[in-house]
Each structure stands twice: as C-alpha cells, then as structure tokens.
Design an enzyme around this catalytic site. Structure first.
Site, short mmCIF file in Angstrom:
data_model
loop_
_atom_site.label_atom_id
_atom_site.label_comp_id
_atom_site.label_asym_id
_atom_site.label_seq_id
_atom_site.Cartn_x
_atom_site.Cartn_y
_atom_site.Cartn_z
N GLU A 27 0.81 -1.23 0.00
CA GLU A 27 0.00 0.00 0.00
C GLU A 27 0.85 1.28 0.00
O GLU A 27 2.06 1.23 0.26
CB GLU A 27 -0.95 0.02 1.20
CG GLU A 27 -0.24 0.08 2.55
CD GLU A 27 -1.11 0.68 3.66
OE1 GLU A 27 -1.62 1.80 3.50
OE2 GLU A 27 -1.24 0.01 4.71
N ASP A 141 -17.05 5.49 14.06
CA ASP A 141 -15.83 5.48 13.24
C ASP A 141 -15.32 4.06 13.08
O ASP A 141 -14.67 3.50 13.97
CB ASP A 141 -14.77 6.39 13.87
CG ASP A 141 -13.58 6.59 12.93
OD1 ASP A 141 -13.48 5.85 11.94
OD2 ASP A 141 -12.76 7.50 13.20
N LYS A 162 -3.36 -1.93 15.74
CA LYS A 162 -2.85 -1.10 16.83
C LYS A 162 -3.97 -0.90 17.83
O LYS A 162 -5.14 -0.83 17.46
CB LYS A 162 -2.54 0.29 16.30
CG LYS A 162 -1.27 0.36 15.52
CD LYS A 162 -0.82 1.81 15.51
CE LYS A 162 0.47 1.91 14.77
NZ LYS A 162 0.28 1.71 13.34
N1 PSU Z 1 -2.81 1.46 10.69
C1 PSU Z 1 -1.48 1.51 10.85
N2 PSU Z 1 -0.73 2.14 9.93
C2 PSU Z 1 -1.28 2.72 8.82
C3 PSU Z 1 -2.69 2.66 8.65
C4 PSU Z 1 -3.40 2.01 9.61
O1 PSU Z 1 -0.99 0.97 11.81
O2 PSU Z 1 -0.56 3.31 7.99
C5 PSU Z 1 -3.31 3.25 7.43
C6 PSU Z 1 -3.65 2.14 6.41
O3 PSU Z 1 -3.48 2.65 5.11
C7 PSU Z 1 -5.11 1.89 6.69
C8 PSU Z 1 -5.60 3.27 7.01
O4 PSU Z 1 -5.80 1.32 5.60
O5 PSU Z 1 -4.56 3.85 7.77
C9 PSU Z 1 -6.90 3.25 7.77
O6 PSU Z 1 -7.41 4.54 7.83
P1 PSU Z 1 -8.91 4.76 8.32
O7 PSU Z 1 -8.93 4.35 9.75
O8 PSU Z 1 -9.14 6.24 8.12
O9 PSU Z 1 -9.78 3.92 7.43
MN MN Z 2 -12.42 6.35 10.10
#
Ligand code: PSU
Ligand code: MN
Length: 307
Positions: A27, A141, A162
């Site tokens: 990614e 969320d 995490k």
């Molecule tokens: N969790 C991590 N490192 C990251 C991400 C998540 O430990 O870099 C990034 C990934 O690209 C994941 C995104 O898909 O954040 C999720 O964002 P959101 O919670 O806004 O969907």
């Molecule tokens: Mn979100």
C-alpha cells in the site's frame, strides 16, 4: 486482467501475473501518511526488496494521475514520500473522485485491495489495518478496510491492529462480516507493536500452504471477501505492552482534545505515537512491515504452487 481505462499495471507485474508467478501488493498510505520522510521512502524500497528476496514480485499500489496504478516506480514512491500529507488519502469513497479528476492518491488497505483485485493479485502485505475505533459506539468510526475485507478477495497480511483501535470490537465486526482472522504461528491476535493483545484469533495457521488452502477453499466455494492474516512482530522488536499502551492512551486523549475525527485520526495518532516514543515505535513499525512482506511472498508462492 480487466481492460479498464482507470487501471494501469506495470510491465513487470503484468508479465508476472500472466506467467502465474507470485506477486504481492503493497500500500501507499503507509508511505505518504504513515511514516515521516525520508524513512517512508527508504522503508517502501526495503519492503519491495524483501518481497523480491523472498521470491515474489512486489506491486506497490497508488492512484497516479487518475489511474489505479499497480506497480508504481521508484520515482513515484519517492514522490509520494516527499509530498507526504499533501497526497490525498484515498479510501473507497475517495477513489472515484480522484480517478475522475485525474488526481494522485495514497491508497489505504481498502483501496489497495481494490487495486490488487482489479489486477488479479491475491496477496497484500502491510503493517496494520484500520478497524473499529475506540468510542465507535458513539462516533461510528469504523474503517472502510473492514468492509473491504468482507467484499474483496485479497488476503491481507498484517501485524494485527494497533490498540488505537478497539480490538475486541474489530474482531466482532470481522466475525459478523464473515472475514476469517488467522494467526500465523499464534492463537493470540497480535497488537502491532507487541505480539500480545490478550484476544484470540479465529484460527491458528503454521504454514503458507495452510493459508493458501484456506484461500483456495474460499474462492472455490464462491464466498466473497478476503482474509486477515495476523503475523506477530518478531520478539526481538516487540515493544513493552504497558509502555506502548500508555503512549497510545495519551495520543488518543490529545486527538479527542483537538477534536480530530474522520480520515485524519489514524495519521494523527501514528505521528503522535512516533513522537511520544522518540522514534522507537517507528523502528518497530518498519521491522514488522518487512516481516509481513516476507510472509506475504511465501503465501503468494504457495498460491502459485511454487513451494
Ligand atoms: N494502521 C497503521 N498504519 C497505517 C494505517 C493504519 O498501523 O498506515 C493506514 C492504512 O493505510 C489503513 C488506514 O488502511 O490507515 C486506515 O485509515 P482509516 O482508519 O481512516 O480507514
Ligand atoms: Mn475512520
């Protein structure tokens, strides 16, 4: 491979897929939004190298000039790393807008899965996936990554989630959506910086062949969606659970105080935790991504019958 005006697959990746060779998707949100420059670029290049050394072809995914680009170049990785937060974070709802406007975007787990599936790649390695945030019972969320795992047939290799997330609710959500959560060599869900969360995965798997067999069974029975393969951070890099938990709590508290919500919350927390831990969390993060890239390559090899 789908002939699609919004899809661009590199020659190397296209040739590998046509020959049935193992390919691992990677990614780009982790590059632009997950780590500071220049370690983000160095890491992205090392991760590609780790996939190659483990016998597969890497395909880093991003939206470039309005195309879902599978297998971006070293120059494009450098560009995404330097521009950092100025590159829009592209999750599922952002994708059609960025494509239509001819823009660039850093793909999250959700959109990297979409790009991988469009190209015909079945394995994707990263650090952590998005999930159900703490407090989601009022904020709602929940990352689009979870919905994507329910829809799109890609196996995502990660180091668990995490604990900026509510891991228990994340597992519940994945169960509801029918997404198998597999622990590689463990019964316990790893918690990214540490191998321990106190929560159990659905199934323990011990070999790439076992994972490949599960993915094949899922595909051949027409069950849609992917799988989450949780690979614990190696012991030598695992952080002290109490130490990291304390820092995560401080980061979440600050985000709440500043009123940060929506797509900004995950990058904010990652950056804050890196600062609070004096970079130790960044070192751990880099090691676990490398570890996942190597495992992703093994799964891709097993799927392609090369093992
Ligand atoms: N969790 C991590 N490192 C990251 C991400 C998540 O430990 O870099 C990034 C990934 O690209 C994941 C995104 O898909 O954040 C999720 O964002 P959101 O919670 O806004 O969907
Ligand atoms: Mn979100």
């Amino acid at each position: 491979m789908m002939n699609n005006p919004y899809l661009s697959v590199s020659d190397e990746v296209k040739a590998a897929l046509e020959a049935g060779e193992p390919v691992v998707a990677l990614e780009s949100t982790i590059i632009s939004h997950g780590m500071p420059y220049p370690r983000n670029v160095e890491t992205a290049m090392r991760v590609e190298q780790a996939v190659r050394e483990s016998g597969a072809i890497p395909a880093t995914v991003a939206v470039i000039g309005g195309k879902m680009t599978v297998g971006i170049s070293a120059e494009q990785i450098d560009f995404l790393g330097r521009k950092g937060l100025d590159v829009p974070k592209a999750s599922r709802r952002d994708l059609p807008v960025l494509l239509a406007k001819g823009m660039d975007g850093a793909t999250t787990v959700a959109t990297t899965m979409i790009g991988a599936a469009m190209a015909g790649i079945r394995v994707f390695a990263t650090g952590g996936v998005g999930g159900v945030h703490r407090g989601a019972e009022t904020t709602m969320d929940i990352s689009a990554d979870l919905e994507e795992l329910a829809e799109t047939p890609v196996c995502v290799v990660c180091a668990g989630c995490k604990s900026i997330l509510d891991l228990k609710l994340t597992l519940e959500y994945l169960e509801t959506k029918g997404v198998p959560v597999l622990g590689y060599g463990t019964e316990e869900l790893p918690a990214f910086y540490t191998s321990r969360s106190g929560l159990r995965v659905d199934y323990r798997v011990d070999t790439p062949e076992e994972v490949a067999a599960i993915l094949e069974a899922k595909r051949l029975t027409g069950l849609k969606g992917g799988a989450l393969l949780a690979n614990p951070i190696p012991d030598e890099y695992s952080m002290d659970p109490d130490y990291i938990e304390k820092n995560i709590e401080d980061a979440v508290e600050e985000a709440n105080r500043l009123g940060i919500t929506g797509k900004r919350i995950t990058p904010f927390l990652l950056d804050k935790i890196q600062k609070l831990t004096g970079g130790a969390s960044l070192d751990a993060n880099i090691q676990l991504v490398l570890n996942n890239a190597r495992l992703g390559a093994k799964i891709a090899r097993a799927l392609s019958g090369k093992e």
